[in-house]
Design an enzyme around this catalytic site. Structure first.
Site, mmCIF file in Angstrom:
data_model
loop_
_atom_site.group_PDB
_atom_site.id
_atom_site.type_symbol
_atom_site.label_atom_id
_atom_site.label_comp_id
_atom_site.label_asym_id
_atom_site.label_seq_id
_atom_site.Cartn_x
_atom_site.Cartn_y
_atom_site.Cartn_z
ATOM 1 N N LEU A 19 0.827 -1.197 0.000
ATOM 2 C CA LEU A 19 0.000 0.000 0.000
ATOM 3 C C LEU A 19 0.868 1.255 0.000
ATOM 4 O O LEU A 19 0.622 2.203 -0.735
ATOM 5 C CB LEU A 19 -0.918 0.013 1.231
ATOM 6 N N VAL B 203 1.655 4.595 -3.025
ATOM 7 C CA VAL B 203 1.548 6.052 -2.876
ATOM 8 C C VAL B 203 2.906 6.702 -2.650
ATOM 9 O O VAL B 203 2.979 7.853 -2.231
ATOM 10 C CB VAL B 203 0.593 6.417 -1.712
ATOM 11 N N SER B 204 3.981 5.992 -2.951
ATOM 12 C CA SER B 204 5.321 6.525 -2.675
ATOM 13 C C SER B 204 5.584 7.818 -3.439
ATOM 14 O O SER B 204 6.292 8.706 -2.955
ATOM 15 C CB SER B 204 6.386 5.482 -3.037
ATOM 16 N N LYS C 109 -12.010 12.661 4.140
ATOM 17 C CA LYS C 109 -12.806 11.700 3.366
ATOM 18 C C LYS C 109 -12.299 10.280 3.634
ATOM 19 O O LYS C 109 -11.151 9.958 3.335
ATOM 20 C CB LYS C 109 -12.695 12.028 1.874
ATOM 21 N N ASP D 202 -18.082 12.601 -12.693
ATOM 22 C CA ASP D 202 -19.147 12.729 -11.705
ATOM 23 C C ASP D 202 -19.428 14.205 -11.390
ATOM 24 O O ASP D 202 -19.557 14.590 -10.224
ATOM 25 C CB ASP D 202 -18.782 11.972 -10.432
#
Length: 622
Positions: free
Chosen positions: A314, A318-319, A363, A454
């Protein structure tokens, strides 16, 4: 006589120097522009040189310009964003360039960068040293009129206007894709920089004039970015202190001692590795005997935890974001939200929380947020909600995205909830322009293009000044003209071609934006209680004759707008734009560039009315 001659010569030299200095003074206040340009904001680039000691890596330069390492390494022809840089190594840094209104009589073209003041900083030193003359201290003073340059607190945020231009301001939009901001050096000539950047001297003169002086910012038009030739830089290991050699006998003794120590360390390493390997295999065997590997064993709260290996995966995902965003701790978030108490819910799974005196929107998401993070680190625009940081909680496999808090909530709440105050047409039109600018940015100025997928009134947030920001990139897709079988989105905003064939393109966002325009005009929701979509109810606008359209529009639009003295031509124009956005054939819908231009024309119509004495309110009482 000799003394008089010497004095006269000195005086003439002094006058010459004054004249010469005046002639060579760079542009100080900035570069003027015309508001409501069709391509403003736009993507531009600054030519920047790595420099010791503080800016020899992409992370520090990215922080200075508020972009990620990847956004610099790709256009700069650097293979790895973590590579060290050599002094004076050439870089292209992306800028979001726009025409900014300073006051009623002055608009300047620049990229709006926020810089946090440190000890010993001054407007002059930061402009000339850290930003390498890409701006001037005089321009910083103009853009920050309320800040006293001699009395700035450490930690204060100051706007530094990095000089840039959009192609439309030059008349070269058909020949050039980008304008590179380059600081003209004393040794430069116009032909030399034209050759260096793959441009031509005449184009440079057309944009900048022929009176370019050293340290002026020159805007170089190019159809594509030139490939920078980069040196190979390796990380330098610390050098051991040099000692004086003893006599030869001691040399031999030292060699033998060194070999003995080395062999001993090798033997110890082999024993350690062997022991660890044996322990690992034994542990795995026991796990298999107990009915499963650790990777399948639930851990932590609710049995939803992740294994060590999964946690590492994980973080690896996101490194690329670690240098750009703050990594919050899960305990910080729990404390800020009283353990994620429902009292702090803003909407859905978004919580309001205060950390270190700053209010954030937090969020909560199921993992994996990698795709959303990858898109968010590519974008930087005033009409997009800013991501401040993130948090990974491996114990329950959750990821939290921490955004700036936007004070006035969603456009949906203002239009459709029972508020005592309603938005004026002036405010609604500015909101439409803000959203259009944000969409134009992600469609035209990100590589590859980003499709939000969206766009709806609940994903449009309003700040303290009632200016709009697009939120929620959870469904966004990088790249377009793709086909998907997984249809997602919100009923009432989804275009027909996406429902029928799964076609993903920027024209999806155009369609959804058209629905938002209908909401702004009518005050009605995108889908009513009977399941009828708003966009299907506007066929009358195409069928009714011109003379009767105004009467029909008066019956169809929001009653609150009828109470205003607003210009019906402005509303009619926006209605025509909305209908053009909703064309069933995606190829015949307007582009966001055209939409921004057309909406700004509507704004000009309204501005003309306000100049004649009708003062449009930001919010009007119901």
């Amino acid at each position: 006589m000799g003394t008089k001659f010497t004095s006269l010569s000195s005086f003439l030299i002094f006058l010459f120097c004054c004249y010469h200095a005046q002639a060579q003074a760079p542009n100080t206040t900035g570069y003027t522009c015309t508001a409501n340009q069709t391509t403003s904001p736009c993507l531009a680039y600054a030519f920047y040189r790595a420099m010791a000691p503080d800016f020899l890596d992409l992370a520090s330069i990215g922080d200075l310009f508020s972009v990620s390492r990847l956004m610099i390494s790709e256009p700069s022809n650097i293979s790895s964003p973590t590579s060290p840089l050599a002094p004076n190594q050439s870089l292209f840094v992306p800028l979001t360039c726009s025409c900014n209104s300073i006051n009623s009589s002055l608009s300047l073209s620049f990229a709006n960068l926020s810089y946090t003041f440190k000890k010993d900083d001054t407007f002059y030193l930061v402009s000339t040293n850290k930003f390498q003359n890409l701006t001037t201290y005089q321009s910083v003073e103009v853009v920050n009129p309320t800040i006293v340059p001699t009395n700035i607190d450490i930690g204060a945020d100051v706007v530094f206007p990095i000089f840039c231009k959009c192609p439309s301001t030059t008349g070269l939009q058909n020949q050039s894709s980008y304008l590179i901001s380059y600081v003209f050096q004393p040794s430069d000539t116009i032909p030399s920089i034209a050759s260096r950047f793959g441009s031509n001297a005449q184009s440079i003169v057309s944009v900048n004039g022929d009176n370019i002086q050293p340290f002026d910012t020159v805007f170089i038009p190019v159809s594509r970015l030139p490939t920078l030739s980069q040196p190979t830089v390796t990380a330098v290991s610390p050098v051991s202190p040099v000692s004086v050699s003893p006599p030869e006998r001691n040399d031999r003794k030292g060699v033998i001692t060194g070999l003995a120590i080395g062999l001993g360390l090798c033997a110890f390493s082999l024993i350690l590795v062997g022991g660890l390997w044996t322990y690992r295999e034994t542990t795995r065997k026991k796990r298999r005997e107990n009915g499963g590997d650790e990777e399948r064993q639930p851990k932590g709260r609710g049995g939803k935890g992740l294994s060590k290996e999964a946690q590492m995966n994980l973080m690896a995902d996101v490194s690329d974001c670690l240098d750009k965003y703050r990594v919050f701790g899960i305990e910080e978030l729990r404390e800020a939200t009283d353990g994620f108490d429902r009292r702090w819910v803003i909407q859905g799974s978004v919580y309001k929380g205060c950390i270190g005196g700053e209010v954030y929107a937090i969020k909560k998401m199921k993992w994996n947020a990698r795709d959303e993070l990858k898109i968010l680190q590519k974008v930087n625009h005033g009409n997009l909600v800013k991501l401040e940081g993130f948090c990974i909680d491996p114990e329950d496999a959750s990821c939290y995205l921490i955004y700036e808090y936007v004070e006035n909530g969603s456009l949906y709440a203002w239009l459709h909830n029972d508020k005592k105050e309603k938005l004026s047409w002036k405010t609604r039109l500015r909101i439409a322009i803000d959203v259009a600018n944000g969409l134009q940015y992600i469609h035209e100025h990100t590589r590859p293009q980003v499709v939000h997928k969206d766009i709806k009134s609940s994903n449009i947030l309003l700040d303290a000044n009632m200016r709009a920001k697009i939120a929620n990139f959870g469904l966004a897709k990088s790249g377009c003209n793709a086909i998907t079988m997984h249809i997602v989105g919100t009923q009432g905003y989804i275009p027909p071609e996406y429902l029928a064939d799964g076609v993903v393109s920027t024209k999806m966002d155009v369609f959804s934006f058209g629905v938002v325009l209908l909401e702004l005009i009518s005050g009605r929701e995108a889908i009513d209680e009977e399941g009828k979509v708003l966009w299907a109810s506007v066929d009358w606008f195409l069928d009714v004759k011109e003379g009767k359209k105004e009467k029909r529009l008066n019956r169809w639009m929001d009653d609150n707008l009828l109470q205003e003295s607003c210009l019906i031509d402005s509303i009619m124009n926006v209605m025509a734009i909305a209908v053009a956005c909703l064309h069933k054939d995606p190829s015949r819908r307007l582009s966001m560039v055209d939409i921004v231009y057309a909406l700004c024309k509507s704004d000009e119509l309204l501005f003309d009315v306000s100049e004649n004495g009708l003062s449009p309110l930001q919010v009007v009482a119901r």
